[in-house]
Design an enzyme around this catalytic site. Structure first.
Site, PDB file in Angstrom:
ATOM      1  N   CYS A  12       0.831  -1.205   0.000  1.00 58.11           N
ATOM      2  CA  CYS A  12       0.000   0.000   0.000  1.00 58.11           C
ATOM      3  C   CYS A  12       0.866   1.255   0.000  1.00 58.11           C
ATOM      4  CB  CYS A  12      -0.939  -0.019   1.205  1.00 58.11           C
ATOM      5  SG  CYS A  12      -1.988   1.437   1.273  1.00 58.11           S
TER       6      CYS A  12
ATOM      7  N   CYS B   5      -0.648   4.155   2.008  1.00 59.90           N
ATOM      8  CA  CYS B   5      -0.533   4.053   3.467  1.00 59.90           C
ATOM      9  C   CYS B   5       0.911   4.298   3.914  1.00 59.90           C
ATOM     10  CB  CYS B   5      -0.935   2.667   3.970  1.00 59.90           C
ATOM     11  SG  CYS B   5      -2.287   1.908   3.099  1.00 59.90           S
ATOM     12  N   ASP B   6       1.874   3.785   3.160  1.00 63.29           N
ATOM     13  CA  ASP B   6       3.246   3.723   3.674  1.00 63.29           C
ATOM     14  C   ASP B   6       4.248   4.628   2.973  1.00 63.29           C
ATOM     15  OD1 ASP B   6       2.347   1.803   5.451  1.00 63.29           O
ATOM     16  OD2 ASP B   6       2.760   0.149   4.070  1.00 63.29           O
TER      17      ASP B   6
END
Ligand code: NAP
Length: 329
Positions: free
Chosen positions: A133, A136-137
């Protein structure tokens, strides 16, 4: 807890099904599952969902869909369905919280999950440099060098998102030609942070407690080499989330649920929509379309069931009136 419609999964397919079922006054229940909002909620920017001229963040799109479905009376539950008793009527759904749900119809929209590379080091270093992701990261890789594996839309879309943070993005692709849409290819080729390693696969993710590199194999020459990197983002397609339905619903050879073109599965009263069915288009808009169809089919199915039950009841009443009870003869 009984519902006329239980929707398993909360991506675009599930949330659109919820919107339509709620507007048909069916008070649907959405079991959100492991990934609320579905995969789209982990996507950085969605530029091809109609109606958003400048594009919209994937998370925001999913959140809007959920709010819209809730506005018409959809209920939500944060739990996982672990088993379905499809012989029972109503259907019985067992959940990981121990609660049992019952449903007159079920719409399966459990989506698909990122396919793993399946190489040594990948599992051990998950969340320690291996991520599925970028949205997200990505932030954690500021100023670092990362690898994206794959040559499809996800690899380039998410890779381009990562270039906001990273100093270098290396795309490792198993062929010398990308599968991604031309517009994404153009953007990637024009981005000076992006370089490509062609005809190659990742054979191993290296590192003890965090990713330090990957072992790359050139498929044409057979040569392997080490590439230092801080992160690995595999974007090599998806596998459908259908473990729960094995032996219950008909699946194709790749594990996708087989439907009849009207989102109906082999079990009467169970419908399926979105990435769990579709291995061809796999777009948020097609998933939403299938969710709409599944909800309409569920609505018609329930109406038919109700009509049949009413007819049976009135028939029974007529019989009672016209045929005297045994003792009266
Ligand atoms: P995809 O289109 O199936 O692409 C997967 C990529 O991974 C392909 O380049 C494939 O190589 C490669 N690959 C597959 N298995 C591999 C393996 N074992 N080792 C190394 N490489 C491997 O999947 P996706 O990119 O996740 O896209 C899924 C769907 O979502 C598509 O329909 C896509 O259009 C859609 N999507 C759209 C957007 C957008 O419109 N902006 C964004 C993201 C996703 P080959 O090319 O050699 O097969």
């Amino acid at each position: 807890m009984h519902s006329k419609v239980v929707i398993i999964g909360s991506g675009p397919a599930g949330l659109t099904a919820a919107l339509y079922a709620a507007r048909a006054n069916l008070e649907p229940l959405v079991v959100r599952g492991l990934q609320p909002g579905g995969l789209i909620a982990t996507t950085s920017e969605v530029e091809n969902y109609p109606g958003f001229v400048e594009g919209i963040g994937g998370y925001e799109l999913a959140e809007n869909m959920e709010k819209q479905a809730a506005r018409f009376g959809t209920e939500f539950k944060d739990t996982l369905v672990t088993k379905i008793d499809a012989e029972a009527r109503p259907f019985v759904l067992h959940t990981d919280s121990g609660e049992q749900l019952t449903a007159d119809t079920i719409i399966v929209s459990t989506g698909a999950s990122p396919r793993k590379l399946g190489v040594p080091g990948e599992e051990k270093l998950a969340n320690r440099g291996v991520s599925y992701c970028a949205t997200c990261d990505g932030f954690f890789f500021r100023g670092k060098s990362v690898v994206v594996v794959g040559g499809g839309n996800s690899a380039l879309d998410e890779g381009l998102f990562l270039t906001r943070y990273v100093s270098e993005l290396v795309v490792i692709h198993r062929r010398d030609e990308l599968r991604a849409d031309p517009i994404l290819q153009e953007r990637a080729f024009a981005n000076e942070k992006v370089r490509f390693i062609w005809d190659s696969t990742v054979e191993e993710v290296l590192g003890d407690d965090k990713v330090t590199g990957v072992r790359v194999k050139n498929l044409k020459t057979g040569e392997t080499s080490l590439l230092a990197t801080d992160g690995v983002f595999p974007y090599i397609g998806h596998v459908p989330n259908t473990k729960l339905f094995a032996g219950l619903l008909t699946l194709d050879e790749n594990g996708y649920i087989v439907t009849d073109g009207r989102q109906r599965t082999n079990v009467e009263g169970i419908f399926a929509a979105g990435d769990v069915v579709d291995h061809v288009y796999r777009q948020a808009i097609t998933a939403a379309g299938e969710g709409c169809k599944a909800a309409m089919e569920a609505t018609w199915y329930l109406a038919e069931q109700e009509h049949a039950a009413t007819k049976k009841a009135s028939q029974a009443q007529t019989n009672e009136v016209t045929s005297p009870a045994l003792g009266q003869w």
